[in-house]
Write an enzyme that holds these catalytic residues in place. Sequence first.
Site, PDB file in Angstrom:
ATOM      1  N   THR A 134       0.845  -1.202   0.000  1.00  0.00           N
ATOM      2  CA  THR A 134       0.000   0.000   0.000  1.00  0.00           C
ATOM      3  C   THR A 134       0.876   1.246   0.000  1.00  0.00           C
ATOM      4  O   THR A 134       0.658   2.180  -0.777  1.00  0.00           O
ATOM      5  CB  THR A 134      -0.947  -0.009   1.215  1.00  0.00           C
ATOM      6  OG1 THR A 134      -1.783  -1.173   1.123  1.00  0.00           O
ATOM      7  CG2 THR A 134      -1.820   1.236   1.257  1.00  0.00           C
ATOM      8  N   ASN A 148      -5.413 -10.064  -7.359  1.00  0.00           N
ATOM      9  CA  ASN A 148      -5.522 -10.755  -6.077  1.00  0.00           C
ATOM     10  C   ASN A 148      -6.772 -11.614  -5.957  1.00  0.00           C
ATOM     11  O   ASN A 148      -6.772 -12.627  -5.281  1.00  0.00           O
ATOM     12  CB  ASN A 148      -5.476  -9.753  -4.921  1.00  0.00           C
ATOM     13  CG  ASN A 148      -6.281  -8.510  -5.186  1.00  0.00           C
ATOM     14  OD1 ASN A 148      -6.123  -7.849  -6.219  1.00  0.00           O
ATOM     15  ND2 ASN A 148      -7.168  -8.160  -4.277  1.00  0.00           N
ATOM     16  N   GLN A 176       0.951  -9.822  -5.802  1.00  0.00           N
ATOM     17  CA  GLN A 176       0.547 -11.237  -5.850  1.00  0.00           C
ATOM     18  C   GLN A 176       1.421 -12.068  -6.790  1.00  0.00           C
ATOM     19  O   GLN A 176       1.312 -13.285  -6.803  1.00  0.00           O
ATOM     20  CB  GLN A 176      -0.931 -11.346  -6.284  1.00  0.00           C
ATOM     21  CG  GLN A 176      -1.913 -10.702  -5.322  1.00  0.00           C
ATOM     22  CD  GLN A 176      -2.042 -11.448  -3.992  1.00  0.00           C
ATOM     23  OE1 GLN A 176      -1.519 -12.560  -3.813  1.00  0.00           O
ATOM     24  NE2 GLN A 176      -2.760 -10.850  -3.050  1.00  0.00           N
ATOM     25  N   SER A 227       5.126  -6.901  -1.489  1.00  0.00           N
ATOM     26  CA  SER A 227       4.814  -6.944  -0.063  1.00  0.00           C
ATOM     27  C   SER A 227       5.399  -8.201   0.583  1.00  0.00           C
ATOM     28  O   SER A 227       5.324  -9.280  -0.012  1.00  0.00           O
ATOM     29  CB  SER A 227       3.286  -6.960   0.067  1.00  0.00           C
ATOM     30  OG  SER A 227       2.908  -6.966   1.410  1.00  0.00           O
ATOM     31  N   HIS A 277       4.334  -9.827   3.307  1.00  0.00           N
ATOM     32  CA  HIS A 277       3.427 -10.812   3.919  1.00  0.00           C
ATOM     33  C   HIS A 277       2.644 -11.652   2.916  1.00  0.00           C
ATOM     34  O   HIS A 277       1.888 -12.540   3.306  1.00  0.00           O
ATOM     35  CB  HIS A 277       2.476 -10.131   4.916  1.00  0.00           C
ATOM     36  CG  HIS A 277       1.339  -9.377   4.310  1.00  0.00           C
ATOM     37  ND1 HIS A 277       0.056  -9.881   4.299  1.00  0.00           N
ATOM     38  CD2 HIS A 277       1.274  -8.171   3.719  1.00  0.00           C
ATOM     39  CE1 HIS A 277      -0.749  -8.990   3.733  1.00  0.00           C
ATOM     40  NE2 HIS A 277      -0.030  -7.947   3.368  1.00  0.00           N
ATOM     41  N   THR A 314      13.566   5.482  10.296  1.00  0.00           N
ATOM     42  CA  THR A 314      14.515   4.442  10.715  1.00  0.00           C
ATOM     43  C   THR A 314      14.113   3.100  10.123  1.00  0.00           C
ATOM     44  O   THR A 314      12.933   2.728  10.168  1.00  0.00           O
ATOM     45  CB  THR A 314      14.529   4.347  12.259  1.00  0.00           C
ATOM     46  OG1 THR A 314      14.925   5.622  12.752  1.00  0.00           O
ATOM     47  CG2 THR A 314      15.482   3.277  12.748  1.00  0.00           C
ATOM     48  N   CYS A 317     -17.724  -6.994   2.955  1.00  0.00           N
ATOM     49  CA  CYS A 317     -18.782  -7.323   3.904  1.00  0.00           C
ATOM     50  C   CYS A 317     -18.771  -6.346   5.075  1.00  0.00           C
ATOM     51  O   CYS A 317     -17.777  -6.205   5.758  1.00  0.00           O
ATOM     52  CB  CYS A 317     -18.511  -8.733   4.414  1.00  0.00           C
ATOM     53  SG  CYS A 317     -19.952  -9.586   4.928  1.00  0.00           S
TER      54      CYS A 317
HETATM   55  N1  PLP Z   1      -1.988  -4.992  -4.079  1.00  0.00           N
HETATM   56  C1  PLP Z   1      -2.515  -6.220  -4.131  1.00  0.00           C
HETATM   57  C2  PLP Z   1      -2.735  -6.879  -5.475  1.00  0.00           C
HETATM   58  C3  PLP Z   1      -2.854  -6.894  -2.957  1.00  0.00           C
HETATM   59  O1  PLP Z   1      -3.383  -8.103  -3.006  1.00  0.00           O
HETATM   60  C4  PLP Z   1      -2.638  -6.237  -1.714  1.00  0.00           C
HETATM   61  C5  PLP Z   1      -3.049  -6.865  -0.450  1.00  0.00           C
HETATM   62  O2  PLP Z   1      -4.023  -7.565  -0.374  1.00  0.00           O
HETATM   63  C6  PLP Z   1      -2.061  -4.950  -1.712  1.00  0.00           C
HETATM   64  C7  PLP Z   1      -1.754  -4.363  -2.912  1.00  0.00           C
HETATM   65  C8  PLP Z   1      -1.749  -4.236  -0.426  1.00  0.00           C
HETATM   66  O3  PLP Z   1      -0.643  -4.845   0.168  1.00  0.00           O
HETATM   67  P1  PLP Z   1      -0.192  -4.546   1.684  1.00  0.00           P
HETATM   68  O4  PLP Z   1      -1.072  -5.389   2.532  1.00  0.00           O
HETATM   69  O5  PLP Z   1       1.235  -4.999   1.742  1.00  0.00           O
HETATM   70  O6  PLP Z   1      -0.332  -3.108   1.920  1.00  0.00           O
END
Ligand code: PLP
Length: 390
Positions: free
Chosen positions: A78, A157, A185, A205, A207, A243, A330
């Site tokens: 993000t 996603n 993704q 990202s 995670h 930092t 939702c």
């Molecule tokens: N872009 C896509 C295609 C995603 O699937 C996501 C998270 O679901 C994001 C951006 C946002 O990523 P983050 O959670 O690292 O901010």
Amino acid sequence: MNPRVNIPVYLDYNATTPVDVRVFDAMQPYFVELFGNAASSSHGFGMQAREAVDTARQQVARLIGATPAEIVWTSGSTESINLAIKGAMDCHASRGRHVVTQATEHKAVLDCCKTLEKNGFDVTMLTPDTDGRVSPEQVAGALRADTVLCSIMWANNEIGTVQPVREIAQVCRARGVLFHTDATQAAGKLPVDVVADYVDLLSLSGHKMYGPKGTGILYVRKGVRLTCQMDGGGHESGFRSGTLNVPGIIGVGAACDLSRRLMQSESARLTVLRDKLENGLIARLGDVVVNGSREHRLPHVTNLSFPGVNGMDLLPRLTDEVAVSSGSACTSASMDPSYVLRAIGRADDLAYASVRFSLGRKTTDAEIDFTLEKVTRVIEELRTHHVVAV
Ligand code: PLP
């Protein structure tokens, strides 16, 4: 329940992934023992942290074909997307105020564009085809003399559709337009080469690839200028002050390294399991709609709609034993159908009755067998109920 232990089967890897234990092990020393500030190179504590950050930079760069100096650490996709889109448009506003994107992007991209519009920029929103793809010709037709940036995601996603990134980016490069791709993704799942693929800016990202939450990077091609979105100490070549999150950065580096090494074998393994699930459900239930491209998609994702089922009942009946999701937003008051499914032309009832299955590193054959049984049972029950209720 998960056949191995008494917890639901997890098939929501596109939402987030567990931290791989190898990644966790790599991070651990950097919380307590090796706690130095990577920006303080005047003593050993700082230098140790700095060296580890440099290694992580190399690991990330290697995954995407970049050089280490082109990697900017962020708190996740993000933030990377905000920096790429707003930073590029702010920086080049005197040259042009037009940006091109498409309708199935993540909200991070779409909402950045909304903000730009409020601030007097001009956004062209392309409509994808029924597979969820936009074509290089569509992009070429949308570019103008005042276009600064085009942002097209690598893979979606919700439906897993993969865009023709290289061809689109090549069009942009030829026209002097910056190209940003949200590879959240795709990175670690598909081969990415920012040089061969003509990419100027790329977000990913931690995670989503078995690294820690709250971590990510923006790739900024050498020479590309952006206005920083966070003022401060001028870290990260002035692109992003603050930092450095050293343990998180070590985690992203280790996650990228692991994903690069496992990509081919995992991709092949997950394609087999995904196809077994998808084909099994189609064979058992007959009327099943596959959302998105079956040809151009991520190896571990299938998004299916089940006609004749009330979408409101679907997820609650599944998620006690199989953790999946739908793209529906939702809230307690309302439930909107997925804007991605709407954008590829799905009617509301099919969009409501959809489920995204996203598989990952821990998914087993036994879990897929279990999921096949569970989903078949739930859909058959709901269809019977639906017919009686009508
Ligand atoms: N872009 C896509 C295609 C995603 O699937 C996501 C998270 O679901 C994001 C951006 C946002 O990523 P983050 O959670 O690292 O901010």
